[in-house]
Each structure stands twice: as structure tokens, then as C-alpha cells.
Design an enzyme around this catalytic site. Structure first.
Site, PDB file in Angstrom:
ATOM      1  N   THR A 122      -2.369  -8.801  65.516  1.00  0.00           N
ATOM      2  CA  THR A 122      -1.956 -10.012  64.810  1.00  0.00           C
ATOM      3  C   THR A 122      -0.766  -9.738  63.901  1.00  0.00           C
ATOM      4  O   THR A 122      -0.572  -8.600  63.461  1.00  0.00           O
ATOM      5  CB  THR A 122      -3.150 -10.521  63.965  1.00  0.00           C
ATOM      6  N   ASP A 123      -0.032 -10.800  63.572  1.00  0.00           N
ATOM      7  CA  ASP A 123       1.069 -10.639  62.612  1.00  0.00           C
ATOM      8  C   ASP A 123       0.545 -10.433  61.187  1.00  0.00           C
ATOM      9  O   ASP A 123       1.293 -10.043  60.297  1.00  0.00           O
ATOM     10  CB  ASP A 123       2.025 -11.842  62.669  1.00  0.00           C
ATOM     11  N   GLU A 124      -0.759 -10.715  60.970  1.00  0.00           N
ATOM     12  CA  GLU A 124      -1.289 -10.600  59.599  1.00  0.00           C
ATOM     13  C   GLU A 124      -1.277  -9.169  59.086  1.00  0.00           C
ATOM     14  O   GLU A 124      -1.378  -8.944  57.877  1.00  0.00           O
ATOM     15  CB  GLU A 124      -2.715 -11.152  59.527  1.00  0.00           C
ATOM     16  N   TYR A 148      -9.929  -8.848  56.850  1.00  0.00           N
ATOM     17  CA  TYR A 148      -9.643  -9.046  58.278  1.00  0.00           C
ATOM     18  C   TYR A 148      -8.377  -8.299  58.682  1.00  0.00           C
ATOM     19  O   TYR A 148      -8.380  -7.492  59.623  1.00  0.00           O
ATOM     20  CB  TYR A 148      -9.501 -10.539  58.606  1.00  0.00           C
ATOM     21  N   LYS A 152      -7.737  -5.071  61.223  1.00  0.00           N
ATOM     22  CA  LYS A 152      -6.858  -5.106  62.401  1.00  0.00           C
ATOM     23  C   LYS A 152      -5.764  -4.044  62.272  1.00  0.00           C
ATOM     24  O   LYS A 152      -5.397  -3.387  63.252  1.00  0.00           O
ATOM     25  CB  LYS A 152      -6.220  -6.492  62.561  1.00  0.00           C
TER      26      LYS A 152
END
Ligand code: NAD
Ligand code: DAU
Length: 334
Positions: A122-124, A148, A152
Site C-alpha cells: 500500500t501507499d500508506e 496497519y 504492511k
């Protein structure tokens, strides 16, 4: 080719399986999923009888099962994860278990049997951008800010470390916010569509000025396909939406208009702790190296998504029953 898809009963994974069976109908697919609250076999009922599709219920932390499945397949596409930021704030433990330890189990098996892995990230993991700062790209420093995104980020680092240390064949994609059919109604777009359809207010966090970059799920899955076909082993690719950077409030107003409601349906609620202000993706590398770019803009994607939710209200109703109600009351009643 035999593909093992982890998390294939979730939102993106189920759309991926449907996409893959349409585009590569000769391939065999094993969908390996624990069926947590987010996993739903109803998402795949139209392909369930296909002779090239098999479902295996299980946990990516179950070493024996993971090893057997990876031994018997050629390529692993790893979607399985705990995926909702708010739930990670309520309780990070399942995020660390599945996203970190589960990924390690997959990596150990991929290493043992020398199989190709594509890891969905993810970009997060890049943290939050300030207004005007350049979009995330493959060189952006990791700076996760929620349990989260930290889990990741840890999984991405593990994947890269297994490539460097043991030479596993891997690629990673870091994608922006997906939306589309079968999106579980805890995330903003399906939650707001379903609330508005039901005549309920929509809970906008804080001032609603946070920005997200929205990608239609089919564009993401086509990107994963192109990485599997043309991606360079050991590389990461950022995938993002088509002109789809928008504040939550602007997005909310679009949904309100498309669903024929008015702004009295907006309810400003307590902000998400540590709320990331802005994400944006620069997908130049994927465009140059793979010839990939997103095709569906936000207005077209939202119209298709709303049509899907209108035609699948029973699916939504089933998702929003039972334990979902407890989650909703606990989180929004804070
Ligand atoms: P989702 O929550 O809809 O689906 C996750 C799936 O994983 C579910 O089917 C669930 O049952 C399964 N799962 C969870 N724990 C498991 C375990 N221990 N063993 C086996 N299966 C398990 O998630 P999603 O939105 O489809 O996201 C899929 C992947 O894409 C995740 O890795 C997520 O981090 C990543 N991602 C999501 C987005 C997005 O906007 N949704 C954007 C970029 C990346
Ligand atoms: O960027 C990719 C990520 O996008 C994925 O890695 C995650 O798995 C996925 O859940 C998503 O994370 P976000 O936190 O960005 O998505 P969410 O839909 O939860 O929230 C989007 C924005 O909307 C965010 O700024 C918070 C806000 N929001 C969300 C909900 C659920 C609200 O204002 N109200 C809400 O009720």
C-alpha cells in the site's frame, strides 16, 4: 500456470480472481483465505464452479498448510491482510500476526520451494504528505504512521530482505486507495454509498480535508497482471489512480449528489487518531517500464460502483449485519 492467491475472498483479491479467470482462462487458481469478517465467498459465487478454480480455507500463519500449497503452485499473489486502519487503531494484534508473521510464513515457503511471489502493498507505508509535496514514488522513504501501515511496511521490508538475503523471486506493488464492487462497507466509499442508500448520515472524520488518491480496483489488478508479466524481479512498482486526488469532503459531496441526497446528510465526527493528511502516487515507473496506466477516472468509477451497490443491496445488508453492528457502534460511538 498455477496461481496461489492469498486473501482471494476479500475486496481486491476477489476482483483479481475474477479478472484473472477472464484474462487468463487457461490458468489454475487456488484461492487461499481464512474468511475473516472481510472474507466472503459470495464475492466469487459466479466463478466457484469453474474447473480451474479451487478454494482452500486456511490461515497464512499455518505453516504446514502454507508450505503444502506453495509447493503445489507456481506463483503466489499475496493479498491476505488485515486491511482497515480504524480496526488497527482499536486493536493492532491481528495486524501484526497476519500482516507480519503471515507474510514471513509465505516467504519461508517461497524460499523453500523457489516460487515467484508478488506482494500486494500500500501507499500508506510512505506516511503522510503535506499539501504541495511531490507524490510518493518508489524512492520515497518509508514512514508508516498507523499500526496497519507499520505492519504492511514490516511485511514489505521482510519481502525485500528475503530477496537480498536468500534470492527469492519477488516484486512488490504499493497502490493507492482502491474502490469498486465488493468493497466491504467499513471503508469510506462503500460505507457512504450504503448509508446514503439507506437514508443514513455519513460520518466525515475531522474537517474532511484529508486527501486520498482513488484507483478503480480493475486498474489495480491489471497493474498486478502487468507486473507479473513484465516486472523486474526485486523491484517495487507504485500504482495510483487517474486524476483522482480529492479531499474526503469533496468525495462525500460527489457521492451525495450521485445518490440524490443533500448536504444535511453529512455528520462531522471525531477524527481518526494519527490521521494521515494526504496520499498521492507518482506511477511514472510503472508507465515507463510496464506500459501501465490507470484507465478509469473517478467520476466513471464512482458511477459504476454506485450502480453495483444499487444492484447488490442484499450483499451490503448481509455485510452490515451481526458483528459489523458491534464494530460500528464501538468505533463511531467513541
Ligand atoms: P480485505 O480486508 O477486503 O480482504 C482481506 C482478505 O484477507 C479477506 O478475504 C480475509 O479473509 C483474508 N485474510 C485476512 N487474514 C488472513 C489470514 N490470516 N489468512 C488468510 N487470509 C486472511 O482487503 P483488501 O482491501 O482487499 O486488501 C487486499 C490487500 O491489498 C491487502 O494486503 C491490503 O493491504 C492491500 N491494499 C489495499 C488497498 C485498498 O484500498 N483496499 C490499497 C492498497 C493495498
Ligand atoms: O491508501 C491505501 C489504503 O487505503 C489501503 O492500504 C487500506 O487497506 C485501505 O483501507 C485504505 O486506507 P484509508 O484509511 O485511506 O481508507 P478508508 O476508506 O478507511 O478512509 C479513507 C479516508 O476517509 C480517510 O482519510 C479516513 C476517511 N474516513 C473514513 C471512514 C471509514 C472518514 O472520514 N469517515 C469514515 O467513516
Amino acid at each position: 500456470m498455477k496461481l496461489l492467491v492469498t486473501g482471494g475472498a476479500g475486496f481486491i483479491g476477489s476482483n483479481f480472481i475474477r479478472y484473472w479467470m477472464r484474462e487468463h482462462s487457461q490458468d489454475e487458481i487456488v484461492n487461499f483465505d481464512l474468511l475473516t469478517y472481510a472474507g466472503n465467498l459470495e464475492n466469487l459465487k459466479d466463478v466457484a464452479d469453474n474447473k480451474n478454480y479451487t478454494f482452500v480455507k486456511g490461515d497464512i500463519c499455518d505453516r504446514d498448510l502454507v508450505f503444502n500449497l506453495i509447493r503445489d503452485n507456481d506463483v503466489v499473489v499475496h493479498f491476505a491482510a488485515e486491511s482497515h486502519v480504524d480496526r488497527s487503531i482499536m486493536d493492532p494484534s491481528s495486524f501484526i500476526r497476519t500482516n507480519v508473521l503471515g507474510t514471513q510464513t509465505i516467504l519461508d515457503a517461497v524460499r523453500e520451494y523457489k516460487k515467484r511471489l508478488h506482494h500486494i502493498s500500500t501507499d500508506e507505508v510512505f506516511g503522510a504528505l503535506r499539501p504541495g509535496e511531490p507524490a510518493f514514488n518508489e524512492q520515497t522513504r518509508y514512514a508508516p504512521r498507523s499500526p496497519y501501515s507499520a505492519s504492511k511496511a514490516a511485511s514489505d521490508h521482510l519481502v525485500c530482505s528475503y530477496h537480498t538475503t536468500y534470492g527469492i523471486e519477488m516484486t512488490i506493488s504499493n497502490c493507492s486507495n482502491n474502490y469498486g464492487p465488493y468493497h466491504f462497507p467499513e471503508k469510506i466509499i462503500p460505507l457512504f454509498i450504503s448509508n446514503l442508500m439507506e437514508g443514513k448520515k455519513v460520518p466525515v472524520y475531522g474537517d474532511g480535508q484529508q486527501m486520498r488518491d482513488w484507483i478503480y480496483v480493475e486498474d489495480h489488478n491489471r497493474g498486478v497482471d502487468m507486473i507479473l508479466q513484465k516486472g523486474k524481479i526485486g523491484e517495487t512498482y507504485c500504482l495510483g489512480g487517474k486524476d483522482a486526488e480529492i479531499t474526503n469532503l469533496e468525495l462525500t459531496k460527489k457521492l451525495i449528489e450521485l445518490l440524490g441526497r443533500d448536504e444535511s446528510y453529512i455528520e462531522y465526527v471525531k477524527d481518526r487518531p494519527g490521521h494521515d493528511r494526504r496520499y498521492a502516487i507518482d506511477y511514472t515507473k510503472a508507465k515507463k517500464e510496464l506500459g501501465w496506466e490507470p484507465l478509469i477516472d473517478l467520476d466513471e468509477g464512482l458511477r459504476m460502483t454506485i450502480d453495483w451497490y444499487k444492484n447488490n443491496q442484499e450483499w451490503v445488508g448481509r455485510c452490515k449485519s451481526g458483528a459489523y453492528q458491534e464494530y460500528y457502534e464501538e468505533w463511531y460511538g467513541r
